[in-house]
Design a protein around this motif. Sequence first.
Motif, PDB file in Angstrom:
ATOM      1  N   MET A   1       0.833  -1.180   0.000  1.00  0.00           N
ATOM      2  CA  MET A   1       0.000   0.000   0.000  1.00  0.00           C
ATOM      3  C   MET A   1       0.875   1.240   0.000  1.00  0.00           C
ATOM      4  SD  MET A   1      -3.145  -0.897   2.547  1.00  0.00           S
ATOM      5  CE  MET A   1      -3.728   0.758   2.715  1.00  0.00           C
ATOM      6  N   THR A   2       0.422   2.237  -0.711  1.00  0.00           N
ATOM      7  CA  THR A   2       1.205   3.451  -0.805  1.00  0.00           C
ATOM      8  C   THR A   2       1.048   4.336   0.414  1.00  0.00           C
ATOM      9  OG1 THR A   2      -0.574   4.568  -1.983  1.00  0.00           O
ATOM     10  CG2 THR A   2       1.098   3.454  -3.312  1.00  0.00           C
ATOM     11  N   GLU A   3      -0.055   4.224   1.092  1.00  0.00           N
ATOM     12  CA  GLU A   3      -0.275   5.040   2.276  1.00  0.00           C
ATOM     13  C   GLU A   3      -0.650   4.146   3.445  1.00  0.00           C
ATOM     14  OE1 GLU A   3      -4.855   6.294   1.408  1.00  0.00           O
ATOM     15  OE2 GLU A   3      -3.272   7.633   0.743  1.00  0.00           O
ATOM     16  N   ASP A   4      -0.125   4.492   4.598  1.00  0.00           N
ATOM     17  CA  ASP A   4      -0.396   3.718   5.793  1.00  0.00           C
ATOM     18  C   ASP A   4      -1.563   4.369   6.527  1.00  0.00           C
ATOM     19  OD1 ASP A   4       1.389   2.931   8.834  1.00  0.00           O
ATOM     20  OD2 ASP A   4      -0.052   1.760   7.696  1.00  0.00           O
ATOM     21  N   ILE A   5      -2.628   3.622   6.709  1.00  0.00           N
ATOM     22  CA  ILE A   5      -3.853   4.178   7.291  1.00  0.00           C
ATOM     23  C   ILE A   5      -3.643   4.617   8.735  1.00  0.00           C
ATOM     24  CG2 ILE A   5      -6.215   3.601   7.958  1.00  0.00           C
ATOM     25  CD1 ILE A   5      -6.341   1.838   5.486  1.00  0.00           C
ATOM     26  N   SER A   6      -2.898   3.852   9.489  1.00  0.00           N
ATOM     27  CA  SER A   6      -2.758   4.179  10.911  1.00  0.00           C
ATOM     28  C   SER A   6      -1.952   5.451  11.149  1.00  0.00           C
ATOM     29  CB  SER A   6      -2.120   3.013  11.662  1.00  0.00           C
ATOM     30  OG  SER A   6      -0.812   2.792  11.174  1.00  0.00           O
ATOM     31  N   ASN A   7      -1.109   5.845  10.222  1.00  0.00           N
ATOM     32  CA  ASN A   7      -0.331   7.069  10.395  1.00  0.00           C
ATOM     33  C   ASN A   7      -1.072   8.311   9.937  1.00  0.00           C
ATOM     34  OD1 ASN A   7       1.853   5.722  11.451  1.00  0.00           O
ATOM     35  ND2 ASN A   7       2.819   5.440   9.467  1.00  0.00           N
ATOM     36  N   ALA A  45     -21.740  11.431   8.972  1.00  0.00           N
ATOM     37  CA  ALA A  45     -21.699  12.319   7.809  1.00  0.00           C
ATOM     38  C   ALA A  45     -20.876  13.568   8.117  1.00  0.00           C
ATOM     39  CB  ALA A  45     -23.106  12.700   7.375  1.00  0.00           C
ATOM     40  N   VAL A  46     -20.980  14.061   9.332  1.00  0.00           N
ATOM     41  CA  VAL A  46     -20.159  15.206   9.739  1.00  0.00           C
ATOM     42  C   VAL A  46     -18.686  14.829   9.730  1.00  0.00           C
ATOM     43  CG1 VAL A  46     -19.580  16.665  11.730  1.00  0.00           C
ATOM     44  CG2 VAL A  46     -21.952  16.380  11.041  1.00  0.00           C
ATOM     45  N   SER A  47     -18.367  13.645  10.229  1.00  0.00           N
ATOM     46  CA  SER A  47     -16.963  13.229  10.227  1.00  0.00           C
ATOM     47  C   SER A  47     -16.467  12.976   8.808  1.00  0.00           C
ATOM     48  CB  SER A  47     -16.760  11.995  11.103  1.00  0.00           C
ATOM     49  OG  SER A  47     -17.409  10.877  10.557  1.00  0.00           O
ATOM     50  N   GLY A  48     -17.295  12.438   7.938  1.00  0.00           N
ATOM     51  CA  GLY A  48     -16.896  12.242   6.544  1.00  0.00           C
ATOM     52  C   GLY A  48     -16.753  13.555   5.805  1.00  0.00           C
ATOM     53  N   PHE A  49     -17.599  14.523   6.139  1.00  0.00           N
ATOM     54  CA  PHE A  49     -17.523  15.842   5.517  1.00  0.00           C
ATOM     55  C   PHE A  49     -16.294  16.610   6.001  1.00  0.00           C
ATOM     56  CE2 PHE A  49     -18.619  20.357   5.276  1.00  0.00           C
ATOM     57  CZ  PHE A  49     -18.991  20.461   3.950  1.00  0.00           C
ATOM     58  N   SER A  54      -9.129  10.818   1.652  1.00  0.00           N
ATOM     59  CA  SER A  54      -9.945  10.133   0.648  1.00  0.00           C
ATOM     60  C   SER A  54     -11.234   9.560   1.250  1.00  0.00           C
ATOM     61  CB  SER A  54      -9.131   9.006   0.003  1.00  0.00           C
ATOM     62  OG  SER A  54      -8.859   8.012   0.960  1.00  0.00           O
ATOM     63  N   THR A  55     -12.040   8.985   0.368  1.00  0.00           N
ATOM     64  CA  THR A  55     -13.306   8.386   0.780  1.00  0.00           C
ATOM     65  C   THR A  55     -13.080   7.196   1.708  1.00  0.00           C
ATOM     66  OG1 THR A  55     -14.229   9.063  -1.343  1.00  0.00           O
ATOM     67  CG2 THR A  55     -15.472   7.442  -0.094  1.00  0.00           C
ATOM     68  N   LYS A  56     -11.984   6.507   1.519  1.00  0.00           N
ATOM     69  CA  LYS A  56     -11.660   5.362   2.377  1.00  0.00           C
ATOM     70  C   LYS A  56     -11.587   5.791   3.839  1.00  0.00           C
ATOM     71  CE  LYS A  56      -7.555   3.910   1.727  1.00  0.00           C
ATOM     72  NZ  LYS A  56      -6.316   3.246   1.303  1.00  0.00           N
ATOM     73  N   TYR A  57     -10.987   6.932   4.094  1.00  0.00           N
ATOM     74  CA  TYR A  57     -10.897   7.430   5.466  1.00  0.00           C
ATOM     75  C   TYR A  57     -12.263   7.866   5.986  1.00  0.00           C
ATOM     76  CZ  TYR A  57      -5.867   7.264   5.114  1.00  0.00           C
ATOM     77  OH  TYR A  57      -4.593   6.829   4.981  1.00  0.00           O
ATOM     78  N   ALA A  58     -13.091   8.431   5.126  1.00  0.00           N
ATOM     79  CA  ALA A  58     -14.437   8.824   5.545  1.00  0.00           C
ATOM     80  C   ALA A  58     -15.243   7.591   5.962  1.00  0.00           C
ATOM     81  CB  ALA A  58     -15.142   9.571   4.422  1.00  0.00           C
ATOM     82  N   LEU A  59     -15.072   6.492   5.243  1.00  0.00           N
ATOM     83  CA  LEU A  59     -15.772   5.256   5.609  1.00  0.00           C
ATOM     84  C   LEU A  59     -15.256   4.701   6.933  1.00  0.00           C
ATOM     85  CD1 LEU A  59     -15.913   3.481   2.132  1.00  0.00           C
ATOM     86  CD2 LEU A  59     -17.693   4.825   3.245  1.00  0.00           C
ATOM     87  N   ILE A  60     -13.948   4.783   7.128  1.00  0.00           N
ATOM     88  CA  ILE A  60     -13.356   4.306   8.389  1.00  0.00           C
ATOM     89  C   ILE A  60     -13.838   5.162   9.551  1.00  0.00           C
ATOM     90  CG2 ILE A  60     -11.185   4.079   9.653  1.00  0.00           C
ATOM     91  CD1 ILE A  60      -9.895   3.284   6.953  1.00  0.00           C
ATOM     92  N   LYS A  94     -18.925  12.469   2.572  1.00  0.00           N
ATOM     93  CA  LYS A  94     -17.864  12.677   1.582  1.00  0.00           C
ATOM     94  C   LYS A  94     -18.457  13.076   0.234  1.00  0.00           C
ATOM     95  CE  LYS A  94     -13.537  12.741   0.843  1.00  0.00           C
ATOM     96  NZ  LYS A  94     -12.689  13.688   1.553  1.00  0.00           N
ATOM     97  N   VAL A  95     -19.612  12.536  -0.132  1.00  0.00           N
ATOM     98  CA  VAL A  95     -20.272  12.928  -1.376  1.00  0.00           C
ATOM     99  C   VAL A  95     -20.706  14.390  -1.312  1.00  0.00           C
ATOM    100  CG1 VAL A  95     -22.377  12.564  -2.749  1.00  0.00           C
ATOM    101  CG2 VAL A  95     -21.003  10.615  -2.036  1.00  0.00           C
ATOM    102  N   ILE A  96     -21.240  14.806  -0.173  1.00  0.00           N
ATOM    103  CA  ILE A  96     -21.643  16.199  -0.008  1.00  0.00           C
ATOM    104  C   ILE A  96     -20.423  17.119  -0.105  1.00  0.00           C
ATOM    105  CG2 ILE A  96     -22.612  17.879   1.625  1.00  0.00           C
ATOM    106  CD1 ILE A  96     -24.496  15.626   2.560  1.00  0.00           C
ATOM    107  N   GLN A  97     -19.327  16.705   0.522  1.00  0.00           N
ATOM    108  CA  GLN A  97     -18.102  17.507   0.459  1.00  0.00           C
ATOM    109  C   GLN A  97     -17.593  17.611  -0.975  1.00  0.00           C
ATOM    110  OE1 GLN A  97     -14.469  15.730   1.670  1.00  0.00           O
ATOM    111  NE2 GLN A  97     -13.751  17.609   2.667  1.00  0.00           N
ATOM    112  N   ALA A  98     -17.667  16.539  -1.722  1.00  0.00           N
ATOM    113  CA  ALA A  98     -17.193  16.555  -3.114  1.00  0.00           C
ATOM    114  C   ALA A  98     -18.073  17.459  -3.977  1.00  0.00           C
ATOM    115  CB  ALA A  98     -17.183  15.147  -3.682  1.00  0.00           C
ATOM    116  N   ASN A  99     -19.349  17.552  -3.666  1.00  0.00           N
ATOM    117  CA  ASN A  99     -20.240  18.414  -4.441  1.00  0.00           C
ATOM    118  C   ASN A  99     -20.047  19.891  -4.115  1.00  0.00           C
ATOM    119  OD1 ASN A  99     -21.417  16.369  -5.914  1.00  0.00           O
ATOM    120  ND2 ASN A  99     -23.017  16.022  -4.397  1.00  0.00           N
TER     121      ASN A  99
END
Length: 101
Positions: A1-7, A45-49, A54-60, A94-99
Amino acid sequence: MTEDISNNIEFVPIIKGLVVSVLFFIIGMFTGGYVSMLGVVVGSAVSGFSTDLSTKYALIYGAIVGIISGILTGAFYVIILFIILGVFGGFIGKVIQANFN
């Protein structure tokens, strides 16, 4: 993986989502259980916004908000439902933020 999620975990979006979720949970204690479920979706949704990653972090972040909110209810059979609602809410945020950009 190119990015480490825990960091790359940001704690500010998680805290914002938890505060919103806990406020809805407190309101839901007096009105009904559906408000608590709505609080998980809105809080994640607030935390994802709020995240700049990336979206992966919003899901986490949504899953983390769902897990902690499920633990707060005291009923452990609800945790799975809250995780699903949290992931959905994180994606919606994250979708709202992207819009907006």
